[in-house]
Design an enzyme around this catalytic site. Structure first.
Site, PDB file in Angstrom:
ATOM      1  N   LYS A 161       0.820  -1.211   0.000  1.00 47.38           N
ATOM      2  CA  LYS A 161       0.000   0.000   0.000  1.00 47.38           C
ATOM      3  C   LYS A 161       0.855   1.263   0.000  1.00 47.38           C
ATOM      4  CE  LYS A 161      -4.421  -1.674   1.519  1.00 47.38           C
ATOM      5  NZ  LYS A 161      -5.525  -1.608   2.484  1.00 47.38           N
ATOM      6  N   LYS A 187      -5.265 -12.335  -7.206  1.00 45.19           N
ATOM      7  CA  LYS A 187      -6.591 -12.316  -6.598  1.00 45.19           C
ATOM      8  C   LYS A 187      -7.496 -11.238  -7.223  1.00 45.19           C
ATOM      9  CE  LYS A 187      -8.395 -11.255  -2.071  1.00 45.19           C
ATOM     10  NZ  LYS A 187      -8.194 -11.128  -0.635  1.00 45.19           N
ATOM     11  N   LYS A 214     -10.961  -5.422  -5.676  1.00 42.02           N
ATOM     12  CA  LYS A 214     -11.903  -4.346  -5.974  1.00 42.02           C
ATOM     13  C   LYS A 214     -11.199  -3.100  -6.480  1.00 42.02           C
ATOM     14  CE  LYS A 214     -12.744  -4.134  -0.989  1.00 42.02           C
ATOM     15  NZ  LYS A 214     -13.788  -4.168   0.015  1.00 42.02           N
TER      16      LYS A 214
END
Ligand code: TRP
Length: 329
Positions: free
Chosen positions: A113, A195, A198
């Site tokens: 992140k 994966k 979103k």
């Protein structure tokens, strides 16, 4: 014998995906009879990246509506919003003081992140796992159903709890990560080696739970496969096809063998359409209920208020015990 306690949550950032549903919520639904379950919407964790306030508010209610629409019964489970149980923030601070910079620096999610939000590497992003530990330890959860990507956070939670218990005596239950065998890890449709996320930049990679049927069909038609035109489960050599089979299997309950037989004489075109149709059949009634719930703000408020009250009962006991042990008046 009392039931084992489960706690889990999803951040209030972005729209829920088919991966969130098949990999998490659908399993939670299956666990609601057997366990004493606490499911929260982690809206405080969402602050670690910049959000538009109105979007954050809406997303919180959207996820709540989706939990219920997908089958989580608010009578059987304790469903709540993290920020409404102030004990989370308070224990989060306390646990910050029992968590080392060194261990936080090793977190892969922090590193990822930080790269993604290089202009906003805030202290909350760094101490994120201590707040997550508070979420879990407040309820003395035995089991925490999470995806593989959250396992590292669960490990640090266990370390923090053990450290605290050693210093002050048995206070916290040491939680176990719970990756249910049947729980599916759904990969992206365009990049089936990572994966389904979103925050994917390629919108064809991700199916949102609230996508219209035509959109779902279109996304599956474009899904990446391979050139061998055979429906066969082989994650290593055929990740795209295997992911589609995984989705189909999670929804229909059919085994990989059964699916291979069913499509023994079909090409990918037909197979993709069948998978898309199964997804639409599953998501349509959920979407209908979701829209009704989302329009009923009064009902939602009742649910989350009641959920927070119930959660607070347990959380405040644990927090009082912690404060007593460390000398906080
Ligand atoms: N960090 C989790 C995620 O990104 C969400 C979360 C917050 C969570 N608190 C939790 C999950 C406690 C399990 C238990 O998905």
């Amino acid at each position: 014998m009392s039931k084992k306690i489960i706690l889990s949550g999803i951040q209030a950032t972005g729209k829920l995906t088919l991966g969130n549903y098949l990999g998490a919520i659908d399993n939670w639904v299956k666990m609601q009879e057997e366990y004493d379950c606490y499911y929260m919407i982690a809206n405080l964790h969402s602050l670690t990246v910049r959000n538009n306030p109105e979007t954050l508010r809406n997303n919180t209610l959207k996820i709540l509506s989706m939990y219920i629409a997908a089958g989580l019964d608010p009578e059987k489970n304790t469903i709540f919003i993290q920020s409404q149980v102030k004990e989370h923030a308070e224990l989060g601070w306390i646990l910050d003081c029992y968590t080392y910079m060194g261990e936080l620096s090793r977190m892969t999610q922090f590193k990822d992140k930080s790269k993604k939000h290089a202009d906003n590497i805030n202290a909350g992003l760094f101490t994120y796992p201590a707040l997550m530990a508070a979420d879990i330890l407040l309820y003395k959860a035995d089991l925490v159903p999470v995806g593989q990507d959250q396992m590292q956070h669960l490990e640090i939670t266990r370390d923090i709890a053990e450290r605290f218990n050693k210093l002050y005596g048995e206070t916290f239950v040491i939680p176990e990560g719970y990756v249910r065998k049947s729980s599916a890890k759904i990969m992206g449709l365009q990049d089936p080696t990572s994966k389904m996320s979103k925050s994917a930049t390629n919108l064809n990679d991700v199916v949102f739970l609230e996508d219209e049927p035509e959109v779902i069909l279109k996304k599956f038609k474009k899904a990446v496969t391979d050139s061998d035109n055979k429906v066969k489960f082989d994650v290593e050599n055929k990740p795209g096809v295997s992911n589609l089979m995984q989705i189909y299997s999670s929804i229909t309950g059919k085994s990989m063998d059964e699916i291979e037989n069913e499509f023994a004489n079909s090409g990918y075109g037909e197979f993709k359409t069948k998978v898309a149709e199964a997804v639409v059949k599953k998501t349509e009634p959920i979407q209908k209920k979701y829209k009704e719930l989302l329009a009923n703000k009064e009902y939602l408020e009742k649910i989350y208020t009641k959920g927070a009250e119930k959660a607070r009962k347990l959380a405040s006991k644990t927090l009082e015990d912690v404060k007593e042990r460390i000398g906080i008046i």
